[in-house]
Design a protein around this motif. Structure first.
Motif, PDB file in Angstrom:
ATOM      1  N   ALA A 116       0.828  -1.216   0.000  1.00  0.00           N
ATOM      2  CA  ALA A 116       0.000   0.000   0.000  1.00  0.00           C
ATOM      3  C   ALA A 116       0.856   1.257   0.000  1.00  0.00           C
ATOM      4  O   ALA A 116       0.527   2.246  -0.671  1.00  0.00           O
ATOM      5  N   ALA A 117       1.954   1.251   0.742  1.00  0.00           N
ATOM      6  CA  ALA A 117       2.815   2.429   0.812  1.00  0.00           C
ATOM      7  C   ALA A 117       3.427   2.735  -0.546  1.00  0.00           C
ATOM      8  O   ALA A 117       3.498   3.903  -0.970  1.00  0.00           O
ATOM      9  N   GLU A 118       3.864   1.700  -1.256  1.00  0.00           N
ATOM     10  CA  GLU A 118       4.439   1.912  -2.587  1.00  0.00           C
ATOM     11  C   GLU A 118       3.380   2.442  -3.554  1.00  0.00           C
ATOM     12  O   GLU A 118       3.643   3.370  -4.326  1.00  0.00           O
ATOM     13  N   GLY A 119       2.188   1.855  -3.510  1.00  0.00           N
ATOM     14  CA  GLY A 119       1.115   2.325  -4.383  1.00  0.00           C
ATOM     15  C   GLY A 119       0.796   3.785  -4.152  1.00  0.00           C
ATOM     16  O   GLY A 119       0.574   4.548  -5.099  1.00  0.00           O
ATOM     17  N   LEU A 120       0.804   4.183  -2.887  1.00  0.00           N
ATOM     18  CA  LEU A 120       0.508   5.572  -2.557  1.00  0.00           C
ATOM     19  C   LEU A 120       1.650   6.494  -2.987  1.00  0.00           C
ATOM     20  O   LEU A 120       1.411   7.602  -3.485  1.00  0.00           O
ATOM     21  N   ARG A 121       2.890   6.050  -2.803  1.00  0.00           N
ATOM     22  CA  ARG A 121       4.037   6.862  -3.252  1.00  0.00           C
ATOM     23  C   ARG A 121       3.981   7.100  -4.758  1.00  0.00           C
ATOM     24  O   ARG A 121       4.287   8.204  -5.228  1.00  0.00           O
ATOM     25  N   ASN A 122       3.604   6.093  -5.503  1.00  0.00           N
ATOM     26  CA  ASN A 122       3.494   6.256  -6.952  1.00  0.00           C
ATOM     27  C   ASN A 122       2.409   7.269  -7.303  1.00  0.00           C
ATOM     28  O   ASN A 122       2.587   8.100  -8.201  1.00  0.00           O
ATOM     29  N   ALA A 123       1.278   7.190  -6.609  1.00  0.00           N
ATOM     30  CA  ALA A 123       0.196   8.141  -6.861  1.00  0.00           C
ATOM     31  C   ALA A 123       0.665   9.565  -6.601  1.00  0.00           C
ATOM     32  O   ALA A 123       0.383  10.484  -7.389  1.00  0.00           O
ATOM     33  N   VAL A 124       1.396   9.762  -5.519  1.00  0.00           N
ATOM     34  CA  VAL A 124       1.895  11.090  -5.166  1.00  0.00           C
ATOM     35  C   VAL A 124       2.924  11.568  -6.191  1.00  0.00           C
ATOM     36  O   VAL A 124       2.952  12.752  -6.561  1.00  0.00           O
ATOM     37  N   ALA A 125       3.758  10.661  -6.675  1.00  0.00           N
ATOM     38  CA  ALA A 125       4.785  11.034  -7.650  1.00  0.00           C
ATOM     39  C   ALA A 125       4.185  11.462  -8.987  1.00  0.00           C
ATOM     40  O   ALA A 125       4.862  12.102  -9.796  1.00  0.00           O
ATOM     41  N   ALA A 126       2.940  11.135  -9.210  1.00  0.00           N
ATOM     42  CA  ALA A 126       2.271  11.551 -10.449  1.00  0.00           C
ATOM     43  C   ALA A 126       1.778  12.991 -10.380  1.00  0.00           C
ATOM     44  O   ALA A 126       1.411  13.579 -11.406  1.00  0.00           O
ATOM     45  N   LEU A 127       1.772  13.580  -9.178  1.00  0.00           N
ATOM     46  CA  LEU A 127       1.253  14.931  -8.987  1.00  0.00           C
ATOM     47  C   LEU A 127       2.258  15.999  -9.396  1.00  0.00           C
ATOM     48  O   LEU A 127       3.465  15.846  -9.183  1.00  0.00           O
ATOM     49  N   ARG A 128       1.734  17.102  -9.914  1.00  0.00           N
ATOM     50  CA  ARG A 128       2.551  18.276 -10.129  1.00  0.00           C
ATOM     51  C   ARG A 128       2.887  18.906  -8.780  1.00  0.00           C
ATOM     52  O   ARG A 128       2.169  18.741  -7.800  1.00  0.00           O
ATOM     53  N   ALA A 129       3.973  19.644  -8.754  1.00  0.00           N
ATOM     54  CA  ALA A 129       4.419  20.261  -7.502  1.00  0.00           C
ATOM     55  C   ALA A 129       3.494  21.399  -7.083  1.00  0.00           C
ATOM     56  O   ALA A 129       2.823  22.009  -7.910  1.00  0.00           O
ATOM     57  N   GLU A 130       3.485  21.658  -5.791  1.00  0.00           N
ATOM     58  CA  GLU A 130       2.800  22.802  -5.192  1.00  0.00           C
ATOM     59  C   GLU A 130       1.287  22.768  -5.418  1.00  0.00           C
ATOM     60  O   GLU A 130       0.785  23.269  -6.417  1.00  0.00           O
ATOM     61  N   GLY A 131       0.604  22.186  -4.478  1.00  0.00           N
ATOM     62  CA  GLY A 131      -0.845  22.258  -4.467  1.00  0.00           C
ATOM     63  C   GLY A 131      -1.578  21.155  -5.183  1.00  0.00           C
ATOM     64  O   GLY A 131      -2.810  21.168  -5.234  1.00  0.00           O
ATOM     65  N   GLY A 132      -0.863  20.177  -5.762  1.00  0.00           N
ATOM     66  CA  GLY A 132      -1.530  19.045  -6.376  1.00  0.00           C
ATOM     67  C   GLY A 132      -2.406  18.319  -5.359  1.00  0.00           C
ATOM     68  O   GLY A 132      -2.076  18.245  -4.183  1.00  0.00           O
ATOM     69  N   THR A 190       4.073  10.231   2.880  1.00  0.00           N
ATOM     70  CA  THR A 190       4.518  10.597   1.525  1.00  0.00           C
ATOM     71  C   THR A 190       4.968  12.054   1.458  1.00  0.00           C
ATOM     72  O   THR A 190       5.487  12.487   0.423  1.00  0.00           O
ATOM     73  N   GLY A 191       4.738  12.811   2.540  1.00  0.00           N
ATOM     74  CA  GLY A 191       5.113  14.210   2.560  1.00  0.00           C
ATOM     75  C   GLY A 191       3.981  15.166   2.247  1.00  0.00           C
ATOM     76  O   GLY A 191       4.164  16.393   2.292  1.00  0.00           O
ATOM     77  N   LEU A 192       2.796  14.635   1.948  1.00  0.00           N
ATOM     78  CA  LEU A 192       1.659  15.493   1.658  1.00  0.00           C
ATOM     79  C   LEU A 192       1.014  16.000   2.946  1.00  0.00           C
ATOM     80  O   LEU A 192       1.202  15.434   4.020  1.00  0.00           O
ATOM     81  N   ARG A 193       0.247  17.068   2.815  1.00  0.00           N
ATOM     82  CA  ARG A 193      -0.487  17.635   3.940  1.00  0.00           C
ATOM     83  C   ARG A 193      -1.940  17.182   3.855  1.00  0.00           C
ATOM     84  O   ARG A 193      -2.623  17.421   2.851  1.00  0.00           O
TER      85      ARG A 193
END
Length: 249
Positions: A116-132, A190-193
């Protein structure tokens, strides 16, 4: 306005997500956003998002689901805004590019992936920076325990309560469930807020359909009750699903 009973199950998520995308559009000055729906299946969220004018890429391992997505998008006249590709969370970047999306939906995925952690990291890595924007929807532990207990399966309920993965036994079709705290922590790692946590299907899975259908206005009243309870931590503990909305810092 009346709503179909099936729509009641995701009404809370839809309202939260739509508001988040409106804020994102305003922040970046673009009315059309690029959205990635991992595990999006036949387009339950993708097609309505496309109707709002957003470009949506759906990644799903099932060719049948993707065929249904294509047909549904065509029926709703948004085929030019919806793209389906076969893949999964583990090999996400075999089929899409990283850091290209304003929002990523990860609905009904973390229960089933091996990591689950890897799947979530991949989802986050697909986001553009700042506010995605990240929208995560996953099975809730408390809702499963409550449902098994109310059905008279008390041993199953106790087993799910103590099992590390929240499963009630070998016959359980769901490989993993989460508490609100576990799901929030997974997202925060993942570092998101985290912007919000919501209980989904708190009451709707427990109320007999005949009762709702027989009483005029009962469906809308139930929808309003679900919305009122969604953000209250006390009800997260008994929700069938949990929703976490998060943003790139």
């Amino acid at each position: 306005m009346s709503r179909p009973r099936a729509a009641l199950r995701t009404a809370v998520v839809w309202e939260v997500l739509r508001d988040a995308l409106d804020r994102r559009s305003e922040a970046v000055g673009r009315p059309v956003l690029d959205v990635l729906d991992t595990g999006g299946g036949s387009g339950h969220f993708a097609v309505p998002l496309a109707r709002l004018g957003h470009r949506v890429t759906v990644v799903d391992p099932s060719p049948n689901a993707l065929f249904a997505l294509e047909r549904r998008a065509a029926e709703e006249d948004v085929a030019d805004l919806v793209r389906g590709v076969q893949g999964d969370a583990h090999g996400l970047f075999d089929v899409v590019e990283p850091a290209q999306y304003d929002a990523v939906l990860c609905h009904g995925v973390l229960e089933y992936v091996d990591d689950a952690a890897e799947g979530l990291r991949n989802a986050v890595a697909a986001l553009r920076a700042e506010g995605g924007v990240l929208s995560v929807l996953a099975a809730g532990l408390g809702g499963a325990v409550l449902a098994r207990a109310l059905a008279g399966h008390f041993t199953d309920a106790r087993h799910a309560l103590t099992d590390p993965q929240g499963r009630y036994g070998d016959s359980d079709p769901v490989p993993r469930r989460f508490t609100a705290e576990q799901l929030s922590a997974l997202v925060e790692e993942t570092g998101l807020r985290v912007r919000g946590v919501h209980g989904v299907r708190v009451f709707s899975d427990l109320v007999p359909g005949a009762l709702v259908d027989a009483e005029p206005g009962a469906l809308e009243a139930l929808a309003q009750l679900e919305a009122a309870a969604a953000e209250l931590p006390a009800f997260h503990a008994v929700a069938t699903q949990l929703h976490v909305l998060a943003e790139v810092r």
